[in-house]
Design a protein around this motif. Structure first.
Motif, short mmCIF file in Angstrom:
data_model
loop_
_atom_site.label_atom_id
_atom_site.label_comp_id
_atom_site.label_asym_id
_atom_site.label_seq_id
_atom_site.Cartn_x
_atom_site.Cartn_y
_atom_site.Cartn_z
N LYS B 53 -6.28 -3.74 -1.46
CA LYS B 53 -6.14 -4.08 -0.20
C LYS B 53 -4.51 -4.39 0.35
O LYS B 53 -4.13 -3.26 1.13
CB LYS B 53 -7.32 -4.64 0.31
CG LYS B 53 -6.91 -4.13 2.00
CD LYS B 53 -7.56 -2.76 1.99
CE LYS B 53 -7.56 -2.44 3.79
NZ LYS B 53 -7.87 -1.51 4.28
N PHE B 54 -4.29 -5.01 -0.53
CA PHE B 54 -2.61 -5.13 0.11
C PHE B 54 -1.87 -4.30 -0.13
O PHE B 54 -1.06 -3.75 0.34
CB PHE B 54 -1.84 -6.61 -0.10
CG PHE B 54 -3.54 -7.89 0.47
CD1 PHE B 54 -3.17 -7.23 1.84
CD2 PHE B 54 -2.68 -9.44 0.19
CE1 PHE B 54 -3.64 -8.54 2.39
CE2 PHE B 54 -3.62 -9.97 0.62
CZ PHE B 54 -3.48 -9.79 2.36
N GLN B 55 -1.73 -3.66 -1.58
CA GLN B 55 -0.92 -3.00 -2.53
C GLN B 55 -1.28 -1.75 -1.51
O GLN B 55 -0.48 -0.63 -1.21
CB GLN B 55 -1.47 -2.68 -3.69
CG GLN B 55 -0.94 -4.45 -4.44
CD GLN B 55 0.02 -4.56 -4.98
OE1 GLN B 55 1.17 -3.85 -4.31
NE2 GLN B 55 0.82 -5.60 -4.91
N ARG B 56 -3.13 -1.25 -1.36
CA ARG B 56 -3.15 -0.13 -0.38
C ARG B 56 -2.50 0.86 0.35
O ARG B 56 -2.55 1.41 1.08
CB ARG B 56 -4.29 0.82 -0.62
CG ARG B 56 -5.18 0.58 -2.14
CD ARG B 56 -5.90 1.77 -1.68
NE ARG B 56 -6.88 0.96 -1.03
CZ ARG B 56 -8.11 0.48 -1.96
NH1 ARG B 56 -7.74 0.34 -2.82
NH2 ARG B 56 -8.92 -0.84 -1.07
N THR B 57 -2.39 -0.66 1.71
CA THR B 57 -1.96 -1.01 2.85
C THR B 57 -0.12 -0.13 2.58
O THR B 57 0.24 0.06 3.79
CB THR B 57 -2.63 -1.94 4.03
OG1 THR B 57 -3.79 -2.22 3.42
CG2 THR B 57 -2.16 -2.06 5.22
N THR B 58 -0.13 -1.44 1.73
CA THR B 58 1.91 -1.36 1.50
C THR B 58 2.44 -0.47 1.42
O THR B 58 3.07 -0.29 1.00
CB THR B 58 2.29 -2.76 1.66
OG1 THR B 58 1.86 -3.36 0.54
CG2 THR B 58 1.47 -3.54 2.79
N GLU B 59 1.55 0.12 0.47
CA GLU B 59 2.18 1.17 -0.87
C GLU B 59 3.31 2.25 -0.21
O GLU B 59 4.27 2.47 -0.24
CB GLU B 59 1.49 2.09 -2.12
CG GLU B 59 0.17 2.88 -1.81
CD GLU B 59 -0.35 3.16 -2.63
OE1 GLU B 59 -0.34 2.15 -3.30
OE2 GLU B 59 -1.68 3.74 -2.73
N SER B 60 2.89 2.96 0.69
CA SER B 60 3.82 3.88 1.42
C SER B 60 5.03 3.82 2.29
O SER B 60 5.93 4.63 2.16
CB SER B 60 3.09 4.56 2.55
OG SER B 60 1.48 4.99 1.81
N LEU B 61 4.99 2.69 2.17
CA LEU B 61 5.95 1.96 3.46
C LEU B 61 7.35 1.41 2.18
O LEU B 61 7.37 0.99 1.27
CB LEU B 61 5.58 0.17 3.37
CG LEU B 61 4.67 0.41 4.70
CD1 LEU B 61 4.12 -1.62 5.16
CD2 LEU B 61 4.41 0.89 5.78
N HIS B 62 8.30 1.89 2.53
CA HIS B 62 10.16 1.69 2.10
C HIS B 62 11.03 1.32 3.01
O HIS B 62 10.36 1.43 4.36
CB HIS B 62 9.95 3.01 2.21
CG HIS B 62 9.36 3.70 0.67
ND1 HIS B 62 9.37 2.93 -0.62
CD2 HIS B 62 8.48 4.24 0.82
CE1 HIS B 62 8.37 4.00 -1.30
NE2 HIS B 62 7.82 4.79 -1.00
#
Lengths: 204, 178
Positions: B53-62
Motif C-alpha cells: 500500500k505504501f509503495q503503490r501510494t507513493t510510487e508516482s511521486l517524484h
C-alpha cells in the motif's frame, strides 16, 4: 570526442564510499548524485510522514541542504540514506510541533481561493484525503514513524530502535499499537489488509 | 519456547535476528503450535499489505527537479562564500613569507649593528712608566664578521667575533697630553 572526467564519473554512478568522500569535500557532482539516487525515496517517505506533498518537498529540500552543509562532518557510521532520513525525521518532528502551534486566522480563511496552480496536485489530495492518508494522519507522530520505518523503509526492529534512539521493546510496542490502530481506522471497503479491522473481525 | 515467548520474539523471528539457539527453539515451537503459525502468517500478510500500500501510494511521486537546482545553487553560493574567505586568508598567506623574511633580516642587521658598536675597544689602564718616559698600552677590540653560504637549498649564516689585542708603547710626549 573525449568527455570530461567528472561527467563520465557521474554517468557511471558513485558507490557509497565515493559518495561519502564527495560529500565530505562538498563536490557538486556528489551532491547531484545524492539528489538523484536518494531524492525520490526521501520525498516519498516525507510524504508519508507529513501527509502533504508541498511540505514534504520543503522538508526534503531542507534535509538535502543540511546534509550538504554538514557533509564534511559526516563520519560514515551509517549508510548515506539512513543519515539523510535521520535529518528528515528531525525536521518532520519540528514541522509537526510547529503545526500544533499554528493559529488559524479567520481573515485568511475568508480570503479568495488560491489560483489553480497553487492547489495541491491530484496525488497530493489523494495522499491527504485518501483512506491511508487519513488513517496515518490519525496516528501520533511516534507511531507513524515506526510504522513507516518498518513497512516503507523496510527496517528491522533493532535498526528502527537505533534510528530513533529508543529500545527494541518500545519499537515493538509502538508498532503493535500502530498496526492495531491502522486496522481499526481503515474503513472496511478500502482495507487492503485482506480483512476488515480487528474490531469488525471480533464482531463477526 | 512457549506461545508467549514466541509472540514476544515474533518480530525478531521475522527479521531473522534471533540467536541460533532462540531460532531453533522458535522453529521447534512453530512445528507444534498451529496458533503461532497462524499469528506468524498473519503478521507476514500485514507486513506485505502495508508495504504494498505504501509503495503503490507513493510510487508516482517524484522529487521536483527545482529542488535539485536549489540545492546545487545553495552549494555553489556556499562554496563561493568560502572561496572568498579563503582568498583573504590566502593573500595574507602570500605575504607571510616575505614579511617573516624581512623581519629576520631586520633582526639580523640590528644584531650586527648592536654588536659592531657594543663591545667597545677596551683600553687598559696605563702601565707603570717605562724607562725613557714612555707608557706601555694594551688595546683590545672586537671585529664582528658575518658570513653566509648556501648548502643544498639552505642558506647558512654565521656571525663570528674576533678579538684583536695590540700592545703599543706610547711615547712620553703623548702621555703628558691629559
Amino acid at each position: 570526442m573525449l568527455e570530461p572526467f567528472s561527467g563520465w564519473w557521474h554517468k557511471r554512478g558513485m558507490d557509497e564510499e565515493q559518495l561519502v568522500q564527495g560529500l565530505r569535500s562538498q563536490d557538486p557532482v556528489a551532491v547531484q548524485e545524492l539528489v538523484v539516487s536518494h531524492g525520490d525515496r526521501l520525498f516519498r517517505s516525507a510524504c508519508l510522514l507529513c501527509g502533504d506533498q508541498a511540505e514534504a518537498q520543503d522538508l526534503v529540500q531542507e534535509t538535502l541542504l543540511q546534509a550538504v552543509r554538514s557533509g564534511p562532518r559526516f563520519r560514515g557510521c551509517s549508510s548515506v540514506y539512513t543519515w539523510l532520513h535521520g535529518i528528515l525525521l528531525n525536521l518532520t518532528r519540528h514541522y509537526h510541533r510547529d503545526r500544533k502551534r499554528m493559529v488559524y486566522d479567520e481573515e485568511l480563511a475568508r480570503q479568495e481561493p488560491a489560483p489553480p496552480d497553487e492547489y495541491p496536485s491530484r496525488l497530493d489530495v489523494e495522499l491527504i484525503t485518501g483512506a491511508l492518508g487519513e488513517a496515518l494522519g490519525g496516528l501520533s507522530g511516534p507511531h507513524r514513524e515506526v510504522l513507516i520505518l518498518r513497512f516503507y523503509e523496510d527496517m528491522k526492529i533493532h535498526e528502527i530502535a537505533s534510528h530513533l534512539g529508543i529500545s527494541n521493546g518500545t519499537v515493538k510496542s509502538r508498532l503493535h499499537y500502530a498496526i492495531a490502530e491502522m486496522q481499526r481506522r481503515l474503513p472496511c471497503e478500502t482495507n487492503l489488509f485482506g480483512a476488515c479491522g480487528t474490531e469488525e473481525k471480533a464482531k463477526r | 519456547m512457549n506461545c508467549r515467548g514466541f509472540k514476544h520474539r515474533l518480530y525478531e523471528y521475522l527479521d531473522g535476528t534471533l540467536s541460533r539457539a532462540a531460532q531453533v527453539g522458535a522453529e521447534r515451537h512453530l512445528s507444534g503450535c498451529a496458533a503461532c503459525r497462524q499469528a506468524l502468517r498473519q503478521e507476514r500478510q500485514i507486513a506485505q499489505s502495508f508495504s504494498d500500500k505504501f509503495q503503490r501510494t507513493t510510487e508516482s511521486l517524484h522529487l521536483p527537479p527545482e529542488v535539485q537546482r536549489r540545492v546545487l545553487a545553495a552549494l555553489a553560493s556556499q562554496r563561493g562564500a568560502r572561496g572568498q574567505e579563503q582568498g583573504i586568508v590566502f593573500s595574507w598567506g602570500r605575504l607571510a613569507w616575505p614579511l617573516a623574511l624581512a623581519a629576520s633580516v631586520l633582526l639580523l642587521l640590528a644584531g650586527v649593528f648592536f654588536f659592531a658598536r657594543g663591545p667597545r675597544p677596551q683600553t687598559v689602564l696605563p702601565q707603570p712608566q717605562l724607562a725613557g718616559g714612555g707608557v706601555l698600552v694594551e688595546l683590545s677590540y672586537v671585529v664582528p664578521t658575518y658570513t653566509f653560504r648556501q648548502e643544498s637549498g639552505f642558506v647558512i649564516d654565521a656571525l663570528i667575533y674576533q678579538t684583536n689585542v695590540i700592545n703599543e708603547r706610547l711615547p712620553a710626549e703623548l702621555t703628558r697630553l691629559k
